[in-house]
Scaffold this motif. Sequence first.
Motif, mmCIF file in Angstrom:
data_model
loop_
_atom_site.group_PDB
_atom_site.id
_atom_site.type_symbol
_atom_site.label_atom_id
_atom_site.label_comp_id
_atom_site.label_asym_id
_atom_site.label_seq_id
_atom_site.Cartn_x
_atom_site.Cartn_y
_atom_site.Cartn_z
ATOM 1 N N GLN A 95 -48.984 30.000 26.637
ATOM 2 C CA GLN A 95 -48.815 31.379 26.184
ATOM 3 C C GLN A 95 -47.425 31.524 25.605
ATOM 4 O O GLN A 95 -46.430 31.199 26.253
ATOM 5 N N SER A 96 -47.344 31.997 24.368
ATOM 6 C CA SER A 96 -46.040 32.144 23.720
ATOM 7 C C SER A 96 -45.256 33.284 24.351
ATOM 8 O O SER A 96 -45.818 34.248 24.879
ATOM 9 N N THR A 97 -43.951 33.173 24.314
ATOM 10 C CA THR A 97 -43.082 34.205 24.867
ATOM 11 C C THR A 97 -43.049 35.408 23.947
ATOM 12 O O THR A 97 -42.746 35.289 22.755
ATOM 13 N N GLU B 194 -21.997 37.952 35.711
ATOM 14 C CA GLU B 194 -23.088 37.494 36.569
ATOM 15 C C GLU B 194 -24.427 37.919 35.971
ATOM 16 O O GLU B 194 -24.586 39.069 35.542
ATOM 17 N N VAL B 195 -25.350 36.983 35.935
ATOM 18 C CA VAL B 195 -26.719 37.296 35.519
ATOM 19 C C VAL B 195 -27.504 37.696 36.760
ATOM 20 O O VAL B 195 -27.686 36.879 37.673
ATOM 21 N N THR B 196 -27.952 38.931 36.831
ATOM 22 C CA THR B 196 -28.690 39.413 38.010
ATOM 23 C C THR B 196 -30.198 39.287 37.840
ATOM 24 O O THR B 196 -30.934 39.338 38.829
ATOM 25 N N SER B 197 -30.666 39.108 36.613
ATOM 26 C CA SER B 197 -32.096 38.892 36.378
ATOM 27 C C SER B 197 -32.276 38.259 35.008
ATOM 28 O O SER B 197 -31.622 38.669 34.039
ATOM 29 N N LEU B 198 -33.137 37.242 34.940
ATOM 30 C CA LEU B 198 -33.437 36.595 33.661
ATOM 31 C C LEU B 198 -34.839 35.986 33.764
ATOM 32 O O LEU B 198 -35.064 35.072 34.567
ATOM 33 N N ASP B 199 -35.751 36.507 32.981
ATOM 34 C CA ASP B 199 -37.138 36.046 33.052
ATOM 35 C C ASP B 199 -37.789 36.206 31.696
ATOM 36 O O ASP B 199 -37.262 36.898 30.806
ATOM 37 N N GLN B 200 -38.941 35.565 31.524
ATOM 38 C CA GLN B 200 -39.708 35.690 30.274
ATOM 39 C C GLN B 200 -41.189 35.544 30.594
ATOM 40 O O GLN B 200 -41.556 35.093 31.681
ATOM 41 N N ASP B 201 -42.063 35.933 29.682
ATOM 42 C CA ASP B 201 -43.501 36.010 29.975
ATOM 43 C C ASP B 201 -44.323 34.893 29.346
ATOM 44 O O ASP B 201 -45.555 34.966 29.336
ATOM 45 N N GLY B 202 -43.705 33.846 28.819
ATOM 46 C CA GLY B 202 -44.460 32.742 28.237
ATOM 47 C C GLY B 202 -44.656 31.602 29.225
ATOM 48 O O GLY B 202 -43.954 31.506 30.240
ATOM 49 N N THR B 203 -45.600 30.733 28.942
ATOM 50 C CA THR B 203 -45.845 29.558 29.777
ATOM 51 C C THR B 203 -46.196 28.371 28.887
ATOM 52 O O THR B 203 -46.747 28.523 27.800
ATOM 53 N N THR B 204 -45.885 27.197 29.386
ATOM 54 C CA THR B 204 -46.334 25.969 28.734
ATOM 55 C C THR B 204 -47.586 25.480 29.460
ATOM 56 O O THR B 204 -48.066 26.131 30.391
#
Length: 448
Positions: free
Chosen positions: A158-160, A320-330
């Motif tokens: 799924q592409s980001t 500081e990075v308190t959250s880092l996410d994305q919705d794609g998958t390999t």
Amino acid sequence: MSFNIALSGINASQKDLDTTANNISNVKTTGFKQSRAEFADVYATSIFNAGNTKVGDGVLTSQVAQQFSQGTLDFTDNSLDMAISGNGFFATTDDLGSRDMTYTRSGAFKLNDDKFIVDNQGNYLQGYQVDRNSGATTSTSLATTQPIRIPDVAGAPQSTNNVFTAFNVDARVATIDGTATPFDPNDPSSYHSSTSATVYDSLGESHVLSTYYVKRAPNSWDIYATFDGQQIDLGTTPGGTPSTAPSTDNYDGLNVSFLGNGEPDLAAGEQTFSPGTLDLSGSGPSGPYLDNGATAQTIQFNFQDQTGTTTPTQFASDYEVTSLDQDGTTVGRLTNVDIGKDGLIAATYSNGDVQYLGQVALVRFANEQGLTQIGGTKWRQSLDSGEALAGEANSGTFGSIEASALENSNVNLTKELVDLISAQRNFQANSRSLEVNNTLNQTILQIR
């Protein structure tokens, strides 16, 4: 008549010996349930007989009764091994489309070449269908069960489409003049801090999206981006503010501002900064952003976590990075299988995806001893056993499922050896009775 009585005793003793020997021979058979030979006396008379002088006509085997007591559990390293602690049976079929159920307590399961869970005879373990994301069971009817399959890949990539981030930028750092020192990702003096996230295209190939943070004025920051090391415009959506200065290669970023208390400076009704966009359909300084044939895509850069509860801040503390996410998958490869006490099967894949694949069905009967034994530690439903009643493990009268464990035979070897000696003595005593009767007959026949 005494010959027949002695002979019935020999037959009964032989049945007892056979039953005991069968129990002993299966002492290491997983899921085996011991049997017990049960006997009854034979007594036949009529209304014209003197009942008070009737002796009896010997013994017969009334039933070889199976004993469904719990066997001990033997823990293993195979995650597909299952043992039932309490009441219930696993349901299996010999074919994918078959509804001819057999039932077993032997949970030595494995995967066949089509990734279905099967036993040593290739019979398919039956389970309830569940929601792949939540694990909620859709039906607990035996008529709706299906063979459980564990695929070794987690579907198509799924592409980001979205990146979610929240961070704190350091309010104490000095500003950088964008005219004198334009942003250059290769020049650390042109920015204050940076971070990176892995994103995926439509083919499942990973790419590195990096973002850079530059303080231009008190409470004002420019944010720039690179994609696989190439600069790219971090475009503004409606309501967004372009960066105050372009980069060395004329790529734009966006600007965010904070209040004196370190919180985002927002218009009334807004929850966080307007998101930025990254258009991957074009080319960067070194060529196309996507040069592998993947479908062109646009990524939205959101200034909040996925739940919308965490947003950027500017406090007098380190970046500081308190959250880092994305919705794609390999494409994900199977890495682990977990089975809960309720029989719910969860598969974990290398791309971080977790899918619920099914729930192991358990079945019980009103009269377990009425089941028809068919070998291979399996039974079939019969008129005496009653209808099969399906349910969920670890609920009601159904036992729980222990993963990575097998139920041992419930045969008590010490007791069986004592019973073996007792049956042998009974056989010898009845043989002696037959011998005495034969001697008496010989004495009578020799009378002159």
